[in-house]
Design a protein around this motif. Structure first.
Motif, short mmCIF file in Angstrom:
data_model
loop_
_atom_site.label_atom_id
_atom_site.label_comp_id
_atom_site.label_asym_id
_atom_site.label_seq_id
_atom_site.Cartn_x
_atom_site.Cartn_y
_atom_site.Cartn_z
N VAL A 1 11.29 16.80 -77.26
CA VAL A 1 12.08 16.30 -78.39
C VAL A 1 13.55 16.65 -78.14
O VAL A 1 13.91 17.82 -78.04
N GLU A 2 14.39 15.63 -78.04
CA GLU A 2 15.81 15.84 -77.72
C GLU A 2 16.66 15.14 -78.78
O GLU A 2 16.45 13.96 -79.08
N ARG A 3 17.64 15.87 -79.31
CA ARG A 3 18.45 15.31 -80.40
C ARG A 3 19.38 14.19 -79.95
O ARG A 3 19.70 13.29 -80.72
N GLN B 1 26.67 9.91 -73.98
CA GLN B 1 27.11 10.80 -75.06
C GLN B 1 26.12 11.96 -75.20
O GLN B 1 24.94 11.73 -75.45
N ARG B 2 26.62 13.19 -75.05
CA ARG B 2 25.75 14.37 -75.12
C ARG B 2 26.34 15.42 -76.07
O ARG B 2 26.61 16.56 -75.66
N PRO B 3 26.53 15.06 -77.36
CA PRO B 3 27.12 16.06 -78.27
C PRO B 3 26.26 17.32 -78.42
O PRO B 3 26.78 18.38 -78.74
N PRO C 1 32.58 20.44 -65.32
CA PRO C 1 31.98 20.52 -63.98
C PRO C 1 30.90 21.58 -63.90
O PRO C 1 30.93 22.57 -64.63
N HIS C 2 29.97 21.38 -63.01
CA HIS C 2 28.88 22.35 -62.82
C HIS C 2 28.66 22.62 -61.34
O HIS C 2 28.50 21.70 -60.54
N MET C 3 28.60 23.91 -61.01
CA MET C 3 28.16 24.34 -59.69
C MET C 3 26.70 24.74 -59.81
O MET C 3 26.33 25.48 -60.73
N PHE C 4 25.89 24.26 -58.90
CA PHE C 4 24.47 24.62 -58.90
C PHE C 4 24.25 25.56 -57.72
O PHE C 4 24.35 25.14 -56.55
N ARG D 1 27.99 16.51 -61.35
CA ARG D 1 28.05 16.31 -62.79
C ARG D 1 26.68 16.65 -63.36
O ARG D 1 25.65 16.25 -62.80
N ARG D 2 26.69 17.39 -64.46
CA ARG D 2 25.43 17.76 -65.11
C ARG D 2 24.64 16.52 -65.48
O ARG D 2 23.41 16.48 -65.39
N ALA D 3 25.37 15.48 -65.92
CA ALA D 3 24.70 14.27 -66.36
C ALA D 3 23.92 13.63 -65.22
O ALA D 3 22.86 13.03 -65.43
N GLY E 1 15.89 29.32 -70.90
CA GLY E 1 17.27 28.85 -70.72
C GLY E 1 18.24 29.71 -71.52
O GLY E 1 18.07 30.93 -71.65
N ASP E 2 19.24 29.05 -72.09
CA ASP E 2 20.33 29.77 -72.78
C ASP E 2 19.90 30.42 -74.09
O ASP E 2 20.70 31.14 -74.69
N VAL E 3 18.69 30.17 -74.56
CA VAL E 3 18.32 30.62 -75.90
C VAL E 3 18.35 32.15 -76.02
O VAL E 3 18.94 32.69 -76.95
N GLY F 1 24.30 29.79 -65.41
CA GLY F 1 23.37 29.42 -66.48
C GLY F 1 22.33 28.38 -66.09
O GLY F 1 21.17 28.48 -66.49
N ALA F 2 22.73 27.38 -65.31
CA ALA F 2 21.77 26.32 -64.95
C ALA F 2 20.67 26.89 -64.06
O ALA F 2 19.50 26.50 -64.15
N SER F 3 21.03 27.84 -63.19
CA SER F 3 20.01 28.47 -62.33
C SER F 3 19.01 29.24 -63.19
O SER F 3 17.80 29.16 -62.98
C1 LIG Z 1 32.03 24.81 -70.01
C2 LIG Z 1 30.74 25.22 -69.34
C3 LIG Z 1 30.62 25.12 -67.96
C4 LIG Z 1 29.45 25.54 -67.33
N1 LIG Z 1 29.37 25.51 -65.97
C5 LIG Z 1 28.25 25.93 -65.36
C6 LIG Z 1 28.14 25.89 -63.94
O1 LIG Z 1 29.07 25.51 -63.23
N2 LIG Z 1 26.96 26.29 -63.37
C7 LIG Z 1 25.92 26.74 -64.13
O2 LIG Z 1 24.87 27.10 -63.58
N3 LIG Z 1 26.00 26.82 -65.47
C8 LIG Z 1 27.14 26.42 -66.10
N4 LIG Z 1 27.21 26.48 -67.46
C9 LIG Z 1 26.07 27.00 -68.21
C10 LIG Z 1 24.99 25.95 -68.32
O3 LIG Z 1 25.54 24.73 -68.76
C11 LIG Z 1 23.92 26.41 -69.30
O4 LIG Z 1 23.51 27.70 -68.96
C12 LIG Z 1 22.75 25.47 -69.27
O5 LIG Z 1 23.15 24.25 -69.81
C13 LIG Z 1 21.58 26.00 -70.06
O6 LIG Z 1 20.59 25.00 -70.08
P1 LIG Z 1 19.63 24.85 -71.32
O7 LIG Z 1 18.71 23.74 -70.97
O8 LIG Z 1 19.08 26.17 -71.68
O9 LIG Z 1 20.56 24.45 -72.54
P2 LIG Z 1 21.44 23.12 -72.77
O10 LIG Z 1 21.86 22.55 -71.49
O11 LIG Z 1 22.48 23.50 -73.76
O12 LIG Z 1 20.41 22.10 -73.42
C14 LIG Z 1 19.95 22.23 -74.73
C15 LIG Z 1 19.44 20.86 -75.15
O13 LIG Z 1 18.81 20.97 -76.42
C16 LIG Z 1 19.24 19.90 -77.25
N5 LIG Z 1 19.09 20.35 -78.63
C17 LIG Z 1 19.84 21.28 -79.28
N6 LIG Z 1 19.36 21.47 -80.52
C18 LIG Z 1 18.28 20.67 -80.64
C19 LIG Z 1 17.35 20.45 -81.69
N7 LIG Z 1 17.43 21.10 -82.85
N8 LIG Z 1 16.36 19.56 -81.48
C20 LIG Z 1 16.26 18.88 -80.31
N9 LIG Z 1 17.12 19.05 -79.29
C21 LIG Z 1 18.11 19.95 -79.45
C22 LIG Z 1 20.66 19.63 -76.81
O14 LIG Z 1 21.08 18.33 -77.15
C23 LIG Z 1 20.54 19.83 -75.30
O15 LIG Z 1 20.17 18.66 -74.64
C24 LIG Z 1 28.38 26.05 -68.10
C25 LIG Z 1 28.49 26.14 -69.49
C26 LIG Z 1 29.66 25.75 -70.11
C27 LIG Z 1 29.77 25.92 -71.59
#
Ligand SMILES: Cc1cc2nc3c(=O)[nH]c(=O)nc-3n(C[C@H](O)[C@H](O)[C@H](O)COP(=O)(O)OP(=O)(O)OC[C@H]3O[C@@H](n4cnc5c(N)ncnc54)[C@H](O)[C@@H]3O)c2cc1C
Length: 457
Positions: A31-33, A48-50, A58-61, A111-113, A302-304, A315-317
Motif C-alpha cells: 500500500v503506497e500513498r 510526483q513523490r510527495p 541525488p542518491h549514492m548507492f 536517481r532514486r526514481a 528502513g527509516d522507521v 539510508g538506502a543500503s
Molecule cells: C535529501 C536526502 C538525500 C539522501 N541521499 C541518500 C543517498 O545518497 N544514499 C542513501 O543511501 N540514502 C540517502 N538518503 C536516505 C534515504 O533516502 C532513506 O534512508 C531511504 O529512502 C529509506 O527508505 P524507506 O523505504 O525506509 O523510506 P522512504 O524512501 O521514505 O519510503 C517510504 C514510503 O512510504 C510511503 N508512505 C508514507 N506514509 C505512508 C502511509 N501512511 N501509507 C502508505 N504509504 C506511505 C511514502 O510515500 C514512501 O514511498 C537521503 C535522504 C534525504 C532526505
C-alpha cells in the motif's frame, strides 16, 4: 506460515520487502500513498513523490546496497544496469588492477526514481503481490497483542503481519514507541539535476562517484547519475542565512559556477537542467525504541526505526538490508511472528545502531567546524578524518584501500579501521613523505559567499 502480509509504504524498503516476501510464497498487499511510476523511464523525472520528497535529491548507492541487490534480487540488479545505471568498481584505486582475492565491491549513483521504477517493474511481473497506489495506511489494527490488519482510508485490509516501511515520518510507529532519540543533522540540502548533452564525457570517479567542493563551512558535490544525468548539491548549516539564498535558482547557479571543478559539466553547451532547485530541511538522526508489548506481527524496516544523515549516503543500503533481514527471518521463523519481530529489532540494534552512533558523532564534529567557519573564526585544519586519510593512503598501500572502502561501503563495521595493522600501515605510508592530495581545491566559504553577494548585487 503467516499467509497475509501488508507492506505499508513503497519506497526502497517496502518495494524490496514486497518482492522478497512474494518470492518466498507470501501473499503481499503493498500500500503506497503516492501514485504509480510512469510507464516510460524517460518520464521518471516528472514522477510526483510527495510521500518521499528525498526522491528528488541525488542518491549514492553504496557497496552494501549493490551487493545485496546483486545477491538477493539479481534480476532487478541486471535490469537496473540495462536501464542506464553505471556501476563504479571500487575494489582497487582507479587505474590499479584489483588483487584476485579482493572482495567484490562496486557502488553507483542513480536517481532514486530510476531505482524505484526498476523495482516496480519487477513487482508488476511478480505473482502473489497486489500493489495499491494512492492509499494511505492510517493505523495498524491490533487485537489481543496481535496484528490483524491495517486501516486504509476507512476500510480495513486484513493481515497477519504489517511491514511498516513508511519511512522517517511513519504515522504508524508512534503507537508502539517507548523512546525517541533525535538530534539535528545540522545541514540543509539544495540540489538540482542536469542531463549531459551529446558528446560530453561523464564526470570522473574518485573515492566515491562525485566531484567534491567545500569542506569548511559548507559541503558540495557533483554526482554522476543514471542515463547521463548528474546532480549538483550544496549542504549548509540551517542557520546560515547567506547560503540560505541557494534556494533561489539564480543564486544556486552562481554558486555552482563559482566551483571551478564543476566547470567542464556546467559550461554552456555541456548540460541542461532537468528540474528545479529543490531544498531539503528538517533532517535529523533519529533512533526509536519500541515498547516491550509491541504487537506480534508489527515489523518496521528502513527509516522507521533509524534515520541517518543523508550526507553519509547510508539510508538506502539500510533499507534494503532491513528487507533482506526480514526475508531471512521469515524464512527461519515463519508463523512465529513474535520471533521475527524480536530478530528484526536485534538486527537493527546490532548492525545499524553502531552506524547511527558514528553518524551522530560525525555530525557534531562537522557542525562545530562549519559553525566556526561561518562565524568568521575558521579552525586550523585538524587533518582529515582517519577513515578518509586511510582511503587516500590506500592509493599507496592497496590493502589499506580495500579496508577503507569496505568500511565506507558499510561492508565492514564502523570500528574496523581501528586496528594496530591499519595504524602501522598508515604510519608506513606517512613515513615515505607522502601527503594526502587536496580533496577540495575550493572555493573557500568566503569565496563562495563573496560570489553570491556579487551575483545578488
Ligand atoms: C535529501 C536526502 C538525500 C539522501 N541521499 C541518500 C543517498 O545518497 N544514499 C542513501 O543511501 N540514502 C540517502 N538518503 C536516505 C534515504 O533516502 C532513506 O534512508 C531511504 O529512502 C529509506 O527508505 P524507506 O523505504 O525506509 O523510506 P522512504 O524512501 O521514505 O519510503 C517510504 C514510503 O512510504 C510511503 N508512505 C508514507 N506514509 C505512508 C502511509 N501512511 N501509507 C502508505 N504509504 C506511505 C511514502 O510515500 C514512501 O514511498 C537521503 C535522504 C534525504 C532526505
Amino acid at each position: 506460515m503467516a499467509a497475509r502480509i501488508v507492506v505499508a509504504g513503497g519506497g526502497i524498503a517496502g518495494l524490496s520487502a514486497a518482492l522478497l516476501l512474494a518470492r518466498q510464497g507470501y501473499a503481499v498487499d503493498l500500500v503506497e500513498r503516492d501514485g504509480p511510476p510512469p510507464k516510460d523511464l524517460g518520464d521518471v523525472q516528472e514522477w510526483q513523490r510527495p510521500g518521499a520528497p528525498q526522491v528528488r535529491h541525488p542518491h549514492m548507492f553504496l557497496g552494501l546496497f549493490r551487493h545485496l541487490l546483486h545477491t538477493r534480487l539479481p534480476d532487478v540488479h541486471e535490469d537496473l544496469l540495462a536501464h542506464g545505471v553505471d556501476e563504479v568498481d571500487m575494489t582497487a584505486p582507479p587505474g590499479v588492477e584489483a588483487p584476485a582475492d579482493a572482495t567484490e565491491l562496486a557502488s553507483f549513483g542513480s536517481r532514486r526514481a530510476t531505482v524505484e521504477w526498476v523495482l516496480h517493474r519487477a513487482l508488476q511481473g511478480q505473482a502473489g503481490v497486489r500493489v495499491h497506489h494512492g492509499l494511505s495506511v492510517r493505523e495498524v489494527v491490533v487485537d489481543r497483542g496481535r496484528v490483524r490488519g491495517v486501516r486504509v482510508n476507512g476500510a480495513v485490509i486484513d493481515a497477519d503481519a504489517v511491514v511498516d516501511a513508511t519511512g522517517r515520518r511513519s504515522p504508524l510507529v508512534g503507537a508502539f514507541t517507548k523512546e525517541v532519540e533525535e538530534s539535528p543533522c545540522g545541514n540543509v540540502y539544495h540540489s538540482r539535476f542536469y542531463r549531459l548533452l551529446d558528446g560530453v564525457p561523464k564526470p570522473p570517479t574518485f573515492l566515491v562517484p562525485v566531484v567534491f567542493a567545500g569542506g569548511a563551512g559548507f559541503g558540495g558535490g557533483l554526482y554522476a547519475h543514471d542515463n547521463r544525468t548528474f546532480a549538483v548539491v550544496f549542504a549548509r548549516l540551517p542557520e546560515d542565512e547567506a547560503l540560505g539564498r541557494l534556494r533561489e535558482t539564480g543564486t544556486f547557479e552562481a554558486a555552482a559556477n563559482a566551483v571551478a571543478q564543476f566547470e567542464p559539466w556546467l559550461r554552456p553547451g555541456s548540460a541542461e537542467p532537468i528540474g528545479d532547485v529543490v531544498p531539503m530541511a528538517g533532517l535529523t538522526n533519529t533512533w526509536r525504541e519500541l515498547t516491550p508489548d509491541t504487537p506480534s506481527g508489527y515489523l518496521p524496516i528502513g527509516d522507521v526505526l533509524c534515520t541517518t544523515d543523508p550526507i553519509l549516503g547510508r539510508g538506502a543500503s539500510f533499507a534494503l538490508a532491513g528487507a533482506a533481514e526480514l526475508s531471512d527471518l521469515m524464512g527461519r521463523h515463519g508463523a512465529d511472528l513474535e520471533a521475527v519481530g524480536a530478530g528484526l529489532r536485534a538486527y537493527v540494534r546490532r548492525t545499524v545502531r553502531p552506524w547511527y552512533e558514528d553518524g551522530v558523532h560525525d555530525d557534531v564534529e562537522r557542525t562545530r567546524s562549519w559553525r566556526a567557519t561561518v562565524d568568521g573564526r575558521p579552525e586550523p585544519p585538524s587533518g582529515l578524518p582517519p577513515a578518509v586519510l586511510t582511503a587516500l593512503a590506500g592509493q599507496q598501500d592497496h590493502h589499506l584501500w580495500e579496508l577503507a572502502q569496505l568500511r565506507a561501503n558499510l561492508m565492514a563495521s564502523p570500528d574496523s579501521l581501528d586496528t594496530p595493522e591499519v595504524r602501522e600501515r598508515l604510519d608506513a605510508v606517512l613515513a615515505t613523505g607522502w601527503e594526502p592530495p587536496v580533496l577540495s581545491p575550493g572555493p573557500s566559504y568566503t569565496e563562495l559567499t563573496d560570489a553570491l553577494a556579487a551575483h545578488n548585487g
